[in-house]
Design a protein around this motif. Sequence first.
Motif, mmCIF file in Angstrom:
data_model
loop_
_atom_site.group_PDB
_atom_site.id
_atom_site.type_symbol
_atom_site.label_atom_id
_atom_site.label_comp_id
_atom_site.label_asym_id
_atom_site.label_seq_id
_atom_site.Cartn_x
_atom_site.Cartn_y
_atom_site.Cartn_z
ATOM 1 N N MET A 96 0.828 -1.204 0.000
ATOM 2 C CA MET A 96 0.000 0.000 0.000
ATOM 3 C C MET A 96 0.862 1.253 0.000
ATOM 4 O O MET A 96 0.572 2.227 -0.695
ATOM 5 C CB MET A 96 -0.926 0.017 1.209
ATOM 6 C CG MET A 96 -1.881 1.195 1.214
ATOM 7 S SD MET A 96 -2.636 1.500 2.810
ATOM 8 C CE MET A 96 -1.267 2.096 3.741
ATOM 9 N N GLY A 97 1.937 1.247 0.758
ATOM 10 C CA GLY A 97 2.843 2.391 0.779
ATOM 11 C C GLY A 97 3.492 2.627 -0.571
ATOM 12 O O GLY A 97 3.594 3.771 -1.038
ATOM 13 N N LEU A 98 3.921 1.555 -1.216
ATOM 14 C CA LEU A 98 4.510 1.675 -2.553
ATOM 15 C C LEU A 98 3.488 2.190 -3.556
ATOM 16 O O LEU A 98 3.776 3.088 -4.358
ATOM 17 C CB LEU A 98 5.061 0.311 -2.994
ATOM 18 C CG LEU A 98 5.586 0.233 -4.428
ATOM 19 C CD1 LEU A 98 6.850 1.080 -4.565
ATOM 20 C CD2 LEU A 98 5.855 -1.203 -4.809
ATOM 21 N N LEU A 141 0.739 9.164 -5.832
ATOM 22 C CA LEU A 141 1.013 10.563 -5.516
ATOM 23 C C LEU A 141 2.058 11.158 -6.450
ATOM 24 O O LEU A 141 1.982 12.338 -6.798
ATOM 25 C CB LEU A 141 1.435 10.701 -4.057
ATOM 26 C CG LEU A 141 0.344 10.413 -3.034
ATOM 27 C CD1 LEU A 141 0.901 10.480 -1.624
ATOM 28 C CD2 LEU A 141 -0.821 11.377 -3.196
ATOM 29 N N ALA A 142 3.034 10.359 -6.876
ATOM 30 C CA ALA A 142 4.034 10.846 -7.828
ATOM 31 C C ALA A 142 3.385 11.181 -9.170
ATOM 32 O O ALA A 142 3.665 12.233 -9.763
ATOM 33 C CB ALA A 142 5.138 9.802 -8.009
ATOM 34 N N VAL A 143 2.513 10.310 -9.639
ATOM 35 C CA VAL A 143 1.821 10.566 -10.913
ATOM 36 C C VAL A 143 0.903 11.777 -10.782
ATOM 37 O O VAL A 143 0.834 12.623 -11.686
ATOM 38 C CB VAL A 143 1.040 9.312 -11.367
ATOM 39 C CG1 VAL A 143 0.146 9.618 -12.542
ATOM 40 C CG2 VAL A 143 2.010 8.201 -11.718
ATOM 41 N N MET A 144 0.214 11.897 -9.649
ATOM 42 C CA MET A 144 -0.638 13.068 -9.432
ATOM 43 C C MET A 144 0.185 14.350 -9.421
ATOM 44 O O MET A 144 -0.231 15.371 -9.973
ATOM 45 C CB MET A 144 -1.409 12.938 -8.111
ATOM 46 C CG MET A 144 -2.592 12.019 -8.176
ATOM 47 S SD MET A 144 -3.428 11.885 -6.595
ATOM 48 C CE MET A 144 -4.495 13.294 -6.683
ATOM 49 N N LEU A 184 -8.252 5.865 -6.736
ATOM 50 C CA LEU A 184 -7.297 4.785 -6.505
ATOM 51 C C LEU A 184 -6.572 4.954 -5.174
ATOM 52 O O LEU A 184 -6.315 3.981 -4.462
ATOM 53 C CB LEU A 184 -6.275 4.739 -7.646
ATOM 54 C CG LEU A 184 -6.701 4.024 -8.915
ATOM 55 C CD1 LEU A 184 -5.616 4.158 -9.966
ATOM 56 C CD2 LEU A 184 -6.999 2.578 -8.645
ATOM 57 N N ALA A 185 -6.237 6.196 -4.828
ATOM 58 C CA ALA A 185 -5.594 6.451 -3.540
ATOM 59 C C ALA A 185 -6.544 6.110 -2.388
ATOM 60 O O ALA A 185 -6.119 5.537 -1.376
ATOM 61 C CB ALA A 185 -5.141 7.905 -3.464
ATOM 62 N N LEU A 186 -7.813 6.455 -2.538
ATOM 63 C CA LEU A 186 -8.797 6.107 -1.514
ATOM 64 C C LEU A 186 -8.958 4.596 -1.401
ATOM 65 O O LEU A 186 -9.083 4.049 -0.301
ATOM 66 C CB LEU A 186 -10.141 6.764 -1.828
ATOM 67 C CG LEU A 186 -11.272 6.517 -0.852
ATOM 68 C CD1 LEU A 186 -10.943 7.124 0.508
ATOM 69 C CD2 LEU A 186 -12.565 7.097 -1.379
ATOM 70 N N LEU A 187 -8.922 3.923 -2.524
ATOM 71 C CA LEU A 187 -9.007 2.461 -2.515
ATOM 72 C C LEU A 187 -7.799 1.862 -1.813
ATOM 73 O O LEU A 187 -7.922 0.888 -1.067
ATOM 74 C CB LEU A 187 -9.112 1.931 -3.944
ATOM 75 C CG LEU A 187 -9.271 0.431 -4.112
ATOM 76 C CD1 LEU A 187 -10.569 -0.025 -3.483
ATOM 77 C CD2 LEU A 187 -9.230 0.070 -5.575
ATOM 78 N N CYS A 188 -6.641 2.452 -2.041
ATOM 79 C CA CYS A 188 -5.426 1.998 -1.342
ATOM 80 C C CYS A 188 -5.574 2.159 0.157
ATOM 81 O O CYS A 188 -5.237 1.260 0.931
ATOM 82 C CB CYS A 188 -4.242 2.839 -1.797
ATOM 83 S SG CYS A 188 -3.187 1.983 -2.893
ATOM 84 N N CYS A 189 -6.044 3.324 0.559
ATOM 85 C CA CYS A 189 -6.178 3.599 1.993
ATOM 86 C C CYS A 189 -7.275 2.752 2.629
ATOM 87 O O CYS A 189 -7.250 2.514 3.845
ATOM 88 C CB CYS A 189 -6.460 5.077 2.215
ATOM 89 S SG CYS A 189 -5.055 6.117 1.792
ATOM 90 N N SER A 190 -8.221 2.286 1.840
ATOM 91 C CA SER A 190 -9.291 1.469 2.407
ATOM 92 C C SER A 190 -8.790 0.102 2.865
ATOM 93 O O SER A 190 -9.477 -0.574 3.634
ATOM 94 C CB SER A 190 -10.431 1.301 1.405
ATOM 95 O OG SER A 190 -10.063 0.418 0.366
#
Length: 111
Positions: free
Chosen positions: A10-12, A18-21, A48-54
């Motif tokens: 998840m961190g990766l 975030l890099a692409v954003m 996608l970031a929200l899905l990662c954090c979920s």
Amino acid sequence: PVGVAMLLFMGLELTLILAVMGIFLLNSSAPIVEGTGGKMNMVTLTSLALLCCSTLLYLGEPTELTCKSSQPVTAFSLTVCISTLLVNSIQILLSTEFTGVTKSLLHRYKR
């Protein structure tokens, strides 16, 4: 062991998103960014970031809050991501395959 692997992945994944954003935000006025979807890509990357954090909601011992919020958060973020990908695909399809039909439809609905 599985939880640690999930957190590392998840961190990766969050780092890459975030890099692409960041790259898209820095070059938001560039034609290539606008051509690939522009603001729609930001919505996709945010979901996608929200899905990662979920995935954090599935770790540890479940509480009432995590049980009630894990599936809706995952479903919402997946729905937003898939729907933006569908919109991008339809735009590409209409601009490449149905050029004559698309112009007449857009002209009709533009009024």
